[in-house]
Motif scaffolding. Structure first.
Motif, PDB file in Angstrom:
ATOM      1  N   THR A   1      18.577 -29.763 -28.194  1.00 27.84           N
ATOM      2  CA  THR A   1      17.253 -29.260 -28.550  1.00 27.84           C
ATOM      3  C   THR A   1      17.154 -29.088 -30.061  1.00 27.84           C
ATOM      4  OG1 THR A   1      17.866 -26.931 -28.409  1.00 27.84           O
ATOM      5  CG2 THR A   1      17.075 -27.988 -26.372  1.00 27.84           C
ATOM      6  N   LYS A   2      15.927 -29.081 -30.541  1.00 31.55           N
ATOM      7  CA  LYS A   2      15.708 -28.887 -31.975  1.00 31.55           C
ATOM      8  C   LYS A   2      16.276 -27.537 -32.427  1.00 31.55           C
ATOM      9  CE  LYS A   2      11.661 -30.188 -33.360  1.00 31.55           C
ATOM     10  NZ  LYS A   2      10.234 -30.232 -33.763  1.00 31.55           N
ATOM     11  N   LYS A   3      16.090 -26.531 -31.602  1.00 33.31           N
ATOM     12  CA  LYS A   3      16.577 -25.192 -31.928  1.00 33.31           C
ATOM     13  C   LYS A   3      18.101 -25.177 -32.008  1.00 33.31           C
ATOM     14  CE  LYS A   3      16.235 -20.386 -30.480  1.00 33.31           C
ATOM     15  NZ  LYS A   3      15.611 -19.442 -29.561  1.00 33.31           N
ATOM     16  N   ASP A   4      18.772 -25.790 -31.032  1.00 32.97           N
ATOM     17  CA  ASP A   4      20.226 -25.841 -31.025  1.00 32.97           C
ATOM     18  C   ASP A   4      20.750 -26.666 -32.200  1.00 32.97           C
ATOM     19  OD1 ASP A   4      22.813 -25.294 -30.006  1.00 32.97           O
ATOM     20  OD2 ASP A   4      22.834 -27.217 -28.933  1.00 32.97           O
ATOM     21  N   PHE A   5      20.089 -27.789 -32.455  1.00 36.43           N
ATOM     22  CA  PHE A   5      20.499 -28.644 -33.571  1.00 36.43           C
ATOM     23  C   PHE A   5      20.397 -27.893 -34.898  1.00 36.43           C
ATOM     24  CE2 PHE A   5      19.480 -31.937 -36.797  1.00 36.43           C
ATOM     25  CZ  PHE A   5      20.690 -32.610 -36.763  1.00 36.43           C
ATOM     26  N   ALA A   6      19.284 -27.211 -35.093  1.00 41.40           N
ATOM     27  CA  ALA A   6      19.089 -26.443 -36.330  1.00 41.40           C
ATOM     28  C   ALA A   6      20.178 -25.383 -36.474  1.00 41.40           C
ATOM     29  CB  ALA A   6      17.711 -25.793 -36.332  1.00 41.40           C
TER      30      ALA A   6
ATOM     31  N   ASN B   1      12.712 -24.242 -40.519  1.00 43.60           N
ATOM     32  CA  ASN B   1      13.128 -24.900 -41.759  1.00 43.60           C
ATOM     33  C   ASN B   1      13.366 -26.390 -41.516  1.00 43.60           C
ATOM     34  OD1 ASN B   1      15.602 -25.856 -43.552  1.00 43.60           O
ATOM     35  ND2 ASN B   1      14.459 -24.308 -44.717  1.00 43.60           N
ATOM     36  N   LEU B   2      14.049 -26.702 -40.427  1.00 42.97           N
ATOM     37  CA  LEU B   2      14.344 -28.089 -40.099  1.00 42.97           C
ATOM     38  C   LEU B   2      13.056 -28.881 -39.850  1.00 42.97           C
ATOM     39  CD1 LEU B   2      16.834 -29.922 -39.620  1.00 42.97           C
ATOM     40  CD2 LEU B   2      16.549 -29.432 -37.195  1.00 42.97           C
ATOM     41  N   THR B   3      12.155 -28.299 -39.089  1.00 41.00           N
ATOM     42  CA  THR B   3      10.875 -28.948 -38.800  1.00 41.00           C
ATOM     43  C   THR B   3      10.082 -29.164 -40.081  1.00 41.00           C
ATOM     44  OG1 THR B   3      10.806 -27.975 -36.594  1.00 41.00           O
ATOM     45  CG2 THR B   3       8.721 -28.738 -37.505  1.00 41.00           C
TER      46      THR B   3
ATOM     47  N   GLN C   1      11.258 -29.484 -43.156  1.00 38.99           N
ATOM     48  CA  GLN C   1      11.888 -30.548 -43.942  1.00 38.99           C
ATOM     49  C   GLN C   1      11.489 -31.925 -43.422  1.00 38.99           C
ATOM     50  OE1 GLN C   1      16.080 -30.348 -45.060  1.00 38.99           O
ATOM     51  NE2 GLN C   1      16.106 -28.247 -44.282  1.00 38.99           N
ATOM     52  N   ALA C   2      11.523 -32.074 -42.105  1.00 40.93           N
ATOM     53  CA  ALA C   2      11.177 -33.367 -41.506  1.00 40.93           C
ATOM     54  C   ALA C   2       9.704 -33.698 -41.725  1.00 40.93           C
ATOM     55  CB  ALA C   2      11.510 -33.356 -40.020  1.00 40.93           C
ATOM     56  N   ASN C   3       8.838 -32.706 -41.554  1.00 39.68           N
ATOM     57  CA  ASN C   3       7.398 -32.945 -41.678  1.00 39.68           C
ATOM     58  C   ASN C   3       6.966 -33.324 -43.091  1.00 39.68           C
ATOM     59  OD1 ASN C   3       6.953 -32.496 -38.969  1.00 39.68           O
ATOM     60  ND2 ASN C   3       6.294 -30.389 -39.234  1.00 39.68           N
ATOM     61  N   ILE C   4       7.607 -32.737 -44.101  1.00 40.71           N
ATOM     62  CA  ILE C   4       7.228 -33.062 -45.480  1.00 40.71           C
ATOM     63  C   ILE C   4       8.065 -34.200 -46.053  1.00 40.71           C
ATOM     64  CG2 ILE C   4       6.327 -30.756 -45.951  1.00 40.71           C
ATOM     65  CD1 ILE C   4       8.857 -30.189 -47.598  1.00 40.71           C
ATOM     66  N   GLY C   5       9.021 -34.688 -45.248  1.00 39.14           N
ATOM     67  CA  GLY C   5       9.849 -35.798 -45.714  1.00 39.14           C
ATOM     68  C   GLY C   5      10.826 -35.406 -46.788  1.00 39.14           C
ATOM     69  N   ARG C   6      11.396 -34.232 -46.651  1.00 40.94           N
ATOM     70  CA  ARG C   6      12.352 -33.726 -47.647  1.00 40.94           C
ATOM     71  C   ARG C   6      13.758 -34.218 -47.311  1.00 40.94           C
ATOM     72  NH1 ARG C   6      14.295 -27.670 -48.368  1.00 40.94           N
ATOM     73  NH2 ARG C   6      15.541 -27.949 -50.236  1.00 40.94           N
ATOM     74  N   THR C   7      14.479 -34.632 -48.313  1.00 37.97           N
ATOM     75  CA  THR C   7      15.864 -35.051 -48.143  1.00 37.97           C
ATOM     76  C   THR C   7      16.754 -33.816 -48.091  1.00 37.97           C
ATOM     77  OG1 THR C   7      15.397 -37.043 -49.425  1.00 37.97           O
ATOM     78  CG2 THR C   7      17.716 -36.452 -49.130  1.00 37.97           C
ATOM     79  N   PRO C   8      17.588 -33.694 -47.054  1.00 39.98           N
ATOM     80  CA  PRO C   8      18.452 -32.514 -46.957  1.00 39.98           C
ATOM     81  C   PRO C   8      19.573 -32.554 -47.993  1.00 39.98           C
ATOM     82  CG  PRO C   8      18.964 -34.039 -45.201  1.00 39.98           C
ATOM     83  CD  PRO C   8      17.767 -34.590 -45.924  1.00 39.98           C
ATOM     84  N   LYS C   9      20.130 -31.388 -48.266  1.00 49.60           N
ATOM     85  CA  LYS C   9      21.291 -31.314 -49.151  1.00 49.60           C
ATOM     86  C   LYS C   9      22.448 -32.036 -48.471  1.00 49.60           C
ATOM     87  CE  LYS C   9      20.008 -26.936 -51.246  1.00 49.60           C
ATOM     88  NZ  LYS C   9      20.386 -25.536 -51.488  1.00 49.60           N
ATOM     89  N   ILE C  10      23.385 -32.509 -49.265  1.00 49.79           N
ATOM     90  CA  ILE C  10      24.507 -33.286 -48.730  1.00 49.79           C
ATOM     91  C   ILE C  10      25.310 -32.476 -47.714  1.00 49.79           C
ATOM     92  CG2 ILE C  10      26.129 -32.732 -50.595  1.00 49.79           C
ATOM     93  CD1 ILE C  10      25.834 -36.124 -48.846  1.00 49.79           C
ATOM     94  N   THR C  11      25.506 -31.183 -47.968  1.00 49.36           N
ATOM     95  CA  THR C  11      26.269 -30.379 -47.007  1.00 49.36           C
ATOM     96  C   THR C  11      25.525 -30.275 -45.677  1.00 49.36           C
ATOM     97  OG1 THR C  11      25.328 -28.393 -48.021  1.00 49.36           O
ATOM     98  CG2 THR C  11      27.548 -29.009 -48.698  1.00 49.36           C
ATOM     99  N   GLN C  12      24.216 -30.146 -45.743  1.00 46.26           N
ATOM    100  CA  GLN C  12      23.427 -30.078 -44.510  1.00 46.26           C
ATOM    101  C   GLN C  12      23.484 -31.425 -43.786  1.00 46.26           C
ATOM    102  OE1 GLN C  12      19.241 -29.271 -45.010  1.00 46.26           O
ATOM    103  NE2 GLN C  12      19.050 -28.534 -42.922  1.00 46.26           N
ATOM    104  N   ALA C  13      23.408 -32.512 -44.520  1.00 48.27           N
ATOM    105  CA  ALA C  13      23.496 -33.848 -43.914  1.00 48.27           C
ATOM    106  C   ALA C  13      24.859 -34.044 -43.250  1.00 48.27           C
ATOM    107  CB  ALA C  13      23.240 -34.924 -44.957  1.00 48.27           C
ATOM    108  N   MET C  14      25.911 -33.476 -43.846  1.00 44.40           N
ATOM    109  CA  MET C  14      27.246 -33.557 -43.248  1.00 44.40           C
ATOM    110  C   MET C  14      27.269 -32.841 -41.897  1.00 44.40           C
ATOM    111  SD  MET C  14      29.618 -33.024 -46.647  1.00 44.40           S
ATOM    112  CE  MET C  14      31.036 -32.525 -45.708  1.00 44.40           C
TER     113      MET C  14
END
Length: 96
Positions: free
Chosen positions: A23-28, A37-39, A41-54
């Motif tokens: 789920t989105k909640k579990d993933f976040a 916050n996750l939603t 970022q996705a909605n505005i097309g923001r690139t996550p920080k490298i640690t978050q992407a990891m």
């Protein structure tokens, strides 16, 4: 290398969450952010920080390369090897 498309990055995240039944909640939560916050970022097309992407890649069982390009590290390495061979051939022809 193709231009980076952040929307495709987020599409891969959504797809992998669906396939893995996360789920989105579990993933976040696994990524250390709120669902909101996750939603956002996705909605505005923001690139996550490298640690978050990891964390995202680890949670989904893929590489960061895959999230960014849609290709895994092996595919990228193979493409790089092909390019090196082509450049070597071009250099050889130019030196003749």
């Amino acid at each position: 290398m193709e231009n980076f498309d952040i929307n495709r990055f987020w599409d891969r995240i959504k797809y992998l969450c669906k396939v893995n039944r996360i789920t989105k909640k579990d993933f976040a939560a696994r990524c250390g952010v709120t669902e909101q916050n996750l939603t956002s970022q996705a909605n505005i097309g923001r690139t996550p920080k490298i640690t978050q992407a990891m964390f995202m890649a680890e949670t989904l069982g893929v590489s960061i390369d895959y999230l960014i390009t849609g290709k895994d590290s092996t595919q990228i390495q193979n493409e790089n090897e092909k390019l090196k061979k082509i450049l070597a051939e071009i250099h050889s022809i130019a030196s003749s």
